[in-house]
Motif scaffolding. Sequence first.
Motif, PDB file in Angstrom:
ATOM      1  N   ALA A  36      30.701  36.737  38.562  1.00  0.00           N
ATOM      2  CA  ALA A  36      31.327  36.119  39.733  1.00  0.00           C
ATOM      3  C   ALA A  36      32.687  35.522  39.361  1.00  0.00           C
ATOM      4  N   CYS A  37      32.771  34.908  38.191  1.00  0.00           N
ATOM      5  CA  CYS A  37      34.061  34.377  37.742  1.00  0.00           C
ATOM      6  C   CYS A  37      35.086  35.492  37.595  1.00  0.00           C
ATOM      7  N   ASN A  38      34.647  36.619  37.039  1.00  0.00           N
ATOM      8  CA  ASN A  38      35.555  37.755  36.895  1.00  0.00           C
ATOM      9  C   ASN A  38      36.005  38.276  38.261  1.00  0.00           C
ATOM     10  N   THR A  39      35.085  38.251  39.227  1.00  0.00           N
ATOM     11  CA  THR A  39      35.430  38.679  40.580  1.00  0.00           C
ATOM     12  C   THR A  39      36.486  37.771  41.189  1.00  0.00           C
ATOM     13  N   ARG A  41      38.691  35.937  39.616  1.00  0.00           N
ATOM     14  CA  ARG A  41      39.962  36.143  38.913  1.00  0.00           C
ATOM     15  C   ARG A  41      40.596  37.481  39.289  1.00  0.00           C
ATOM     16  N   GLU A  42      39.757  38.486  39.500  1.00  0.00           N
ATOM     17  CA  GLU A  42      40.261  39.803  39.874  1.00  0.00           C
ATOM     18  C   GLU A  42      40.974  39.759  41.224  1.00  0.00           C
ATOM     19  N   THR A 281      37.230  43.002  45.712  1.00  0.00           N
ATOM     20  CA  THR A 281      36.657  43.788  44.622  1.00  0.00           C
ATOM     21  C   THR A 281      35.585  42.976  43.909  1.00  0.00           C
ATOM     22  N   PHE A 282      34.407  43.543  43.735  1.00  0.00           N
ATOM     23  CA  PHE A 282      33.312  42.872  43.028  1.00  0.00           C
ATOM     24  C   PHE A 282      33.158  43.503  41.655  1.00  0.00           C
ATOM     25  N   THR A 283      33.120  42.688  40.617  1.00  0.00           N
ATOM     26  CA  THR A 283      33.090  43.183  39.245  1.00  0.00           C
ATOM     27  C   THR A 283      31.670  43.216  38.691  1.00  0.00           C
ATOM     28  N   GLY A 284      31.470  44.001  37.657  1.00  0.00           N
ATOM     29  CA  GLY A 284      30.169  44.107  37.011  1.00  0.00           C
ATOM     30  C   GLY A 284      29.456  45.378  37.417  1.00  0.00           C
ATOM     31  N   ARG A 285      28.248  45.567  36.886  1.00  0.00           N
ATOM     32  CA  ARG A 285      27.441  46.725  37.235  1.00  0.00           C
ATOM     33  C   ARG A 285      26.787  46.502  38.595  1.00  0.00           C
TER      34      ARG A 285
END
Length: 411
Positions: A36-39, A41-42, A281-285
């Motif tokens: 979620a943090c990566n999302t 920041r993205e 954009t949602f990050t991760g698998r």
Amino acid sequence: MTLDVVEICAGAGGQALGLEEAGFEHALAVELDDHACNTLRENRPSWKVARGDVAHSDVWKPADYHGVALLAGGVPCPPFTIAGKQLGATDERDLFAWAVELAEVVKPRALLLENVRGLSMPRFAGYRQHVLDRLAGLGYVPHWHLLQASDFSVPQLRPRFVLVALQAEDAAYFRWPDAEGEPPTVGETLGDAMAAEGWEGAADWALKANRIAPTIVGGSKKHGGADLGPTRAKRAWAELGVDALGIADSPPHPGDQFKVGPKLTVEMVSQLQGWQPGSWTFTGRKTARYRQVGNAFPPPVAAAVGGSIRRALEHRGQAAEPVPSEHDPIYRALRTSGSYLSQPQIQRALGIPLDTSEFERRISLLSRDFDVHVREDRGTTLYRLGEFKAFTGQDWHERHELFLKNRAKIS
């Protein structure tokens, strides 16, 4: 007028995006989950994002944000969810009471916290009354309200129990947002997405999916992969022509045939949560992305509530005297007294009759979140309200040990 917001338990940004649309600028977003943090920041590289346990002093310093316009968050739902054990104050994931205490340090002009409908149930009447009284003691005028996401163009059943508290000089201008009319159906929302890879059945499928969706359940790390909810929800999805046993990697392709119907992709689920196609954009698998989407506060609902808060902070509209609310008069009677009271004494303080079984039921519910001391005096049972069991920032609270023990399963 620039209004800054600090958001705790920010997740993948549903509330954040809605508040941004309402005109708030993020001074900080705090979130536990790496994906979620990566999302965040993205999608918003300029935002300051702090990762980790929001209640740990190494992650952020609440005092550094003293006086922000808004303190907001979607604290964990499992302590209150109807589908769970409803442990409330004794659940190590419960951060609601702690978030309320932040108001004393941060002193925001407004506080916004959202959670599941379970928090509105009689089980948590005492918990809610504690929150109301605590915020009033800090100089805020608090409001609870059950909002239906479908009233704000979100095509699903998603009731959210929302707390808004404003300082006295702003509270007179606050009004809950009005409903916006009928939401689109699942078919109207996802028809284009289902046809994106050329599936010939998309138009017929959209006609069958002629209602709004059941509540999307993001789940947690304690349970398996991504799917659309428990058995009852799966039946409701099947009636809409959706296979709820999992999440698809892509829209259906030409020639695809289904016994129940196609599965949804993560991107489709995000549209049912109120995100516009391609806007986030949602990050991760896949499972990580689905959980981020499924656990979100729908952006349109956050935008509507955020807009009401902004108008209140700008003193727009007609001022009106706020109407106080009460959720647990037995809690109030015991807390006000501070000493042992008998059932007749409590009832006199309430001014309403309660039979013994109902009185004992309410005391039993209260005792799940508070220490309720009971003693006998000459054949009369007496009651006194003790400490709140919830974590409110105590260094010694068992929440810390349980949190560390279960850290890998908390989402």
